[in-house]
Design a protein around this motif. Structure first.
Motif, mmCIF file in Angstrom:
data_model
loop_
_atom_site.group_PDB
_atom_site.id
_atom_site.type_symbol
_atom_site.label_atom_id
_atom_site.label_comp_id
_atom_site.label_asym_id
_atom_site.label_seq_id
_atom_site.Cartn_x
_atom_site.Cartn_y
_atom_site.Cartn_z
ATOM 1 N N SER A 70 0.836 -1.203 0.000
ATOM 2 C CA SER A 70 0.000 0.000 0.000
ATOM 3 C C SER A 70 0.873 1.256 0.000
ATOM 4 C CB SER A 70 -0.927 0.012 1.210
ATOM 5 O OG SER A 70 -0.175 0.255 2.373
ATOM 6 N N ALA A 71 0.299 2.332 -0.546
ATOM 7 C CA ALA A 71 0.989 3.616 -0.545
ATOM 8 C C ALA A 71 1.241 4.070 0.896
ATOM 9 C CB ALA A 71 0.149 4.648 -1.291
ATOM 10 N N SER A 128 5.575 -3.480 -13.413
ATOM 11 C CA SER A 128 4.557 -4.193 -14.187
ATOM 12 C C SER A 128 5.228 -4.757 -15.442
ATOM 13 C CB SER A 128 3.434 -3.221 -14.565
ATOM 14 O OG SER A 128 2.484 -3.886 -15.377
ATOM 15 N N GLY A 129 4.707 -5.891 -15.895
ATOM 16 C CA GLY A 129 5.294 -6.523 -17.092
ATOM 17 C C GLY A 129 5.429 -8.020 -16.915
ATOM 18 N N GLY A 130 5.039 -8.508 -15.730
ATOM 19 C CA GLY A 130 5.011 -9.947 -15.489
ATOM 20 C C GLY A 130 6.391 -10.568 -15.403
ATOM 21 N N VAL A 131 6.376 -11.879 -15.190
ATOM 22 C CA VAL A 131 7.628 -12.628 -15.085
ATOM 23 C C VAL A 131 8.414 -12.499 -16.404
ATOM 24 C CG1 VAL A 131 8.551 -14.961 -14.879
ATOM 25 C CG2 VAL A 131 6.709 -14.223 -13.363
ATOM 26 N N SER A 144 12.563 -5.827 -19.192
ATOM 27 C CA SER A 144 11.753 -4.800 -19.881
ATOM 28 C C SER A 144 10.586 -4.306 -19.023
ATOM 29 C CB SER A 144 11.218 -5.379 -21.191
ATOM 30 O OG SER A 144 10.380 -6.496 -20.919
ATOM 31 N N LEU A 145 10.700 -4.435 -17.715
ATOM 32 C CA LEU A 145 9.594 -4.033 -16.836
ATOM 33 C C LEU A 145 9.324 -2.536 -16.929
ATOM 34 C CD1 LEU A 145 10.693 -6.098 -13.710
ATOM 35 C CD2 LEU A 145 8.639 -6.505 -15.103
ATOM 36 N N SER A 146 8.099 -2.173 -16.590
ATOM 37 C CA SER A 146 7.741 -0.771 -16.434
ATOM 38 C C SER A 146 7.791 -0.496 -14.937
ATOM 39 C CB SER A 146 6.319 -0.592 -16.977
ATOM 40 O OG SER A 146 6.096 0.732 -17.310
ATOM 41 N N MET A 147 8.483 0.570 -14.547
ATOM 42 C CA MET A 147 8.653 0.837 -13.103
ATOM 43 C C MET A 147 8.119 2.219 -12.761
ATOM 44 S SD MET A 147 12.257 0.813 -11.030
ATOM 45 C CE MET A 147 12.425 -0.908 -10.660
ATOM 46 N N MET A 148 7.258 2.286 -11.738
ATOM 47 C CA MET A 148 6.629 3.552 -11.343
ATOM 48 C C MET A 148 7.157 3.921 -9.957
ATOM 49 S SD MET A 148 3.127 1.432 -11.784
ATOM 50 C CE MET A 148 3.808 0.263 -12.963
ATOM 51 N N VAL A 149 7.786 5.104 -9.847
ATOM 52 C CA VAL A 149 8.600 5.372 -8.652
ATOM 53 C C VAL A 149 8.090 6.559 -7.850
ATOM 54 C CG1 VAL A 149 10.953 5.756 -7.816
ATOM 55 C CG2 VAL A 149 10.591 4.507 -9.958
ATOM 56 N N GLY A 150 8.014 6.364 -6.523
ATOM 57 C CA GLY A 150 7.680 7.441 -5.600
ATOM 58 C C GLY A 150 8.834 7.672 -4.639
ATOM 59 N N GLY A 151 9.017 8.922 -4.218
ATOM 60 C CA GLY A 151 10.107 9.253 -3.283
ATOM 61 C C GLY A 151 10.875 10.446 -3.819
ATOM 62 N N SER A 152 12.183 10.494 -3.518
ATOM 63 C CA SER A 152 13.000 11.621 -3.970
ATOM 64 C C SER A 152 13.490 11.398 -5.397
ATOM 65 C CB SER A 152 14.211 11.790 -3.036
ATOM 66 O OG SER A 152 15.255 12.447 -3.713
ATOM 67 N N GLU A 153 13.269 12.392 -6.271
ATOM 68 C CA GLU A 153 13.704 12.253 -7.668
ATOM 69 C C GLU A 153 15.228 12.274 -7.762
ATOM 70 O OE1 GLU A 153 11.889 15.033 -10.402
ATOM 71 O OE2 GLU A 153 12.266 13.660 -12.079
ATOM 72 N N GLY A 203 4.950 7.067 -1.997
ATOM 73 C CA GLY A 203 3.607 6.482 -2.104
ATOM 74 C C GLY A 203 3.027 6.605 -3.507
ATOM 75 N N SER A 204 3.557 7.560 -4.307
ATOM 76 C CA SER A 204 2.984 7.776 -5.656
ATOM 77 C C SER A 204 3.198 6.575 -6.567
ATOM 78 C CB SER A 204 3.612 8.983 -6.354
ATOM 79 O OG SER A 204 3.651 10.070 -5.517
ATOM 80 N N GLY A 205 4.312 5.891 -6.388
ATOM 81 C CA GLY A 205 4.570 4.696 -7.196
ATOM 82 C C GLY A 205 3.508 3.645 -6.918
ATOM 83 N N GLN A 206 3.232 3.425 -5.631
ATOM 84 C CA GLN A 206 2.246 2.398 -5.261
ATOM 85 C C GLN A 206 0.828 2.813 -5.660
ATOM 86 O OE1 GLN A 206 2.941 -0.527 -4.593
ATOM 87 N NE2 GLN A 206 4.984 -0.561 -3.688
ATOM 88 N N SER A 207 0.519 4.105 -5.590
ATOM 89 C CA SER A 207 -0.820 4.540 -6.043
ATOM 90 C C SER A 207 -0.961 4.265 -7.536
ATOM 91 C CB SER A 207 -1.025 6.034 -5.775
ATOM 92 O OG SER A 207 -0.967 6.275 -4.395
ATOM 93 N N THR A 208 0.110 4.469 -8.284
ATOM 94 C CA THR A 208 0.073 4.201 -9.730
ATOM 95 C C THR A 208 -0.078 2.705 -9.988
ATOM 96 O OG1 THR A 208 1.556 6.079 -9.986
ATOM 97 C CG2 THR A 208 1.257 4.684 -11.918
ATOM 98 N N LYS A 209 0.590 1.903 -9.149
ATOM 99 C CA LYS A 209 0.476 0.445 -9.322
ATOM 100 C C LYS A 209 -0.964 0.000 -9.066
ATOM 101 C CE LYS A 209 1.606 -3.768 -10.017
ATOM 102 N NZ LYS A 209 2.605 -4.755 -9.937
ATOM 103 N N ALA A 210 -1.663 0.667 -8.165
ATOM 104 C CA ALA A 210 -3.075 0.332 -7.915
ATOM 105 C C ALA A 210 -3.896 0.548 -9.189
ATOM 106 C CB ALA A 210 -3.626 1.177 -6.765
ATOM 107 N N VAL A 211 -3.579 1.617 -9.916
ATOM 108 C CA VAL A 211 -4.261 1.875 -11.198
ATOM 109 C C VAL A 211 -4.030 0.691 -12.134
ATOM 110 C CG1 VAL A 211 -4.302 3.390 -13.237
ATOM 111 C CG2 VAL A 211 -3.955 4.377 -10.954
ATOM 112 N N ASN A 212 -2.763 0.267 -12.194
ATOM 113 C CA ASN A 212 -2.382 -0.857 -13.064
ATOM 114 C C ASN A 212 -3.140 -2.130 -12.680
ATOM 115 O OD1 ASN A 212 0.019 -1.864 -14.982
ATOM 116 N ND2 ASN A 212 -0.272 -3.376 -13.373
ATOM 117 N N GLN A 213 -3.286 -2.357 -11.384
ATOM 118 C CA GLN A 213 -3.903 -3.604 -10.922
ATOM 119 C C GLN A 213 -5.415 -3.643 -11.154
ATOM 120 O OE1 GLN A 213 -1.166 -4.800 -11.235
ATOM 121 N NE2 GLN A 213 -1.261 -6.304 -9.608
#
Ligand code: NAP
Length: 293
Positions: free
Chosen positions: A96-97, A120-123, A130-139, A163-173
């Protein structure tokens, strides 16, 4: 910078292997030590960390990929006393975020950086790097480790504060749940219509309804093969996080229909003993729509 990877499951193992292949990984740790032993046997430049405490002491970049919120919190808690100031922890698990934000705050108090970086991108994406990675925290912290991340991810996107990375992952899920519902239901319909399933997957997969899930899970699903992949229990966990987020975003008893329906379906599969199967085993339930069993 010494780098370690914690959690060598279906996703962690291939991600760690990509880092090892690029010469960017020094240590691994897994709760069941046989997976770590098998990893170092296959990747001889990498060592098995004797303990989480020692791993925390000797590495400046630490990847985590464990199942759920409590598991991540447990791992961080064990490392807390020996983590060194300036260390970067990058968590690729789906949690969770709120948990991400809480951990980032606790770690910040001892000078340790925490990035939530679900993927995201599965096994298949993990194996191909080639995964897609969504990142929250310090740029700034993310920018420091981008050269390392390019070995596991084709697309690293900075989403905003912790937390923004995990909120984005929720969209994906949520989207992944809808796609699983659509693909498994449509293919059960095709089977009941006695169509040639290979041809259905080929021709539909080349048109406007094409998608990753149909391409990677369509054939195996219709052959009743449900090896993970992505386990039913894990997507069920993620949709629980989406449901909790929805409750915090909207007043009253509003709910997300796809999330609610898929939670019910996954619960049914888990009750029948299919928790460890790939989420494409939703096809089991969809087939029953066309039979009296
Ligand atoms: P998995 O194959 O079940 O692996 C889970 C890993 O977490 C294993 O290494 C396990 O150790 C470790 N673990 C679980 N509880 C732990 C604890 N309390 N302490 C320490 N280690 C613990 O799962 P996965 O598919 O790799 O998924 C890992 C994470 O990535 C999950 O958050 C999942 O939602 C997310 N994810 C999965 C996919 C996918 O397609 N599979 C895609 C994107 C994201 P043991 O080996 O000892 O059990």
């Amino acid at each position: 910078m010494n780098t370690a990877f914690i959690g060598l499951g279906a996703m962690g193992q291939p991600m760690a292997a990509k880092l090892a292949g690029a010469g960017c990984l020094q240590q691994v740790w897994n709760r069941s030590s046989e997976k770590a032993a098998a990893f170092v046997a296959a990747n001889p430049t990498v060592a098995m960390a004797p303990s989480l405490a020692e791993l925390a002491q000797h590495n400046q970049l630490i990847f985590t990929c464990v199942s759920a919120d409590d598991d991540l919190c447990e791992v961080i808690e064990v490392m807390l006393p020996t983590l060194q100031k300036g260390t970067i922890i990058i968590d690729t698990s789906t949690v969770s975020a709120t948990t991400s934000r809480d951990l980032a705050a606790t770690l910040s108090d001892i000078g340790v950086h925490f990035l939530d970086a679900p993927v995201s991108g599965g096994v298949e994406g993990a194996i191909n790097g080639s995964l897609s990675m969504m990142v929250g925290g310090s740029e700034d912290v993310l920018d420091k480790i981008r050269p390392t991340l390019q070995h596991i991810s084709a697309r690293v996107v900075y989403m905003g504060p912790s937390g923004s990375g995990q909120s984005t992952k929720a969209v994906n899920q949520i989207m992944a749940a809808g796609i699983n519902q659509a693909v498994s239901e449509a293919l059960a319909f095709a089977e009941a219509a006695d169509l040639d399933m290979e041809k259905v997957i080929e021709v539909v997969g080349g048109g406007a309804a094409a998608n990753w899930f149909l391409q990677h899970r369509g054939a195996t699903m219709t052959q009743q093969q449900f090896d993970p992949g992505f386990k039913v229990a894990l997507h069920h966990k993620d949709l629980g996080l989406c449901k909790a987020m929805m409750e915090s975003l909207a007043d009253g008893d509003k709910a997300l229909p796809i999330v609610e329906m898929t939670l019910l379906h996954y619960q049914r599969l888990m009750d029948e003993g299919y928790a460890e199967e790939d989420i494409s085993s939703l096809f089991r339930l969809k087939r029953r729509l066309f039979s009296d069993d």
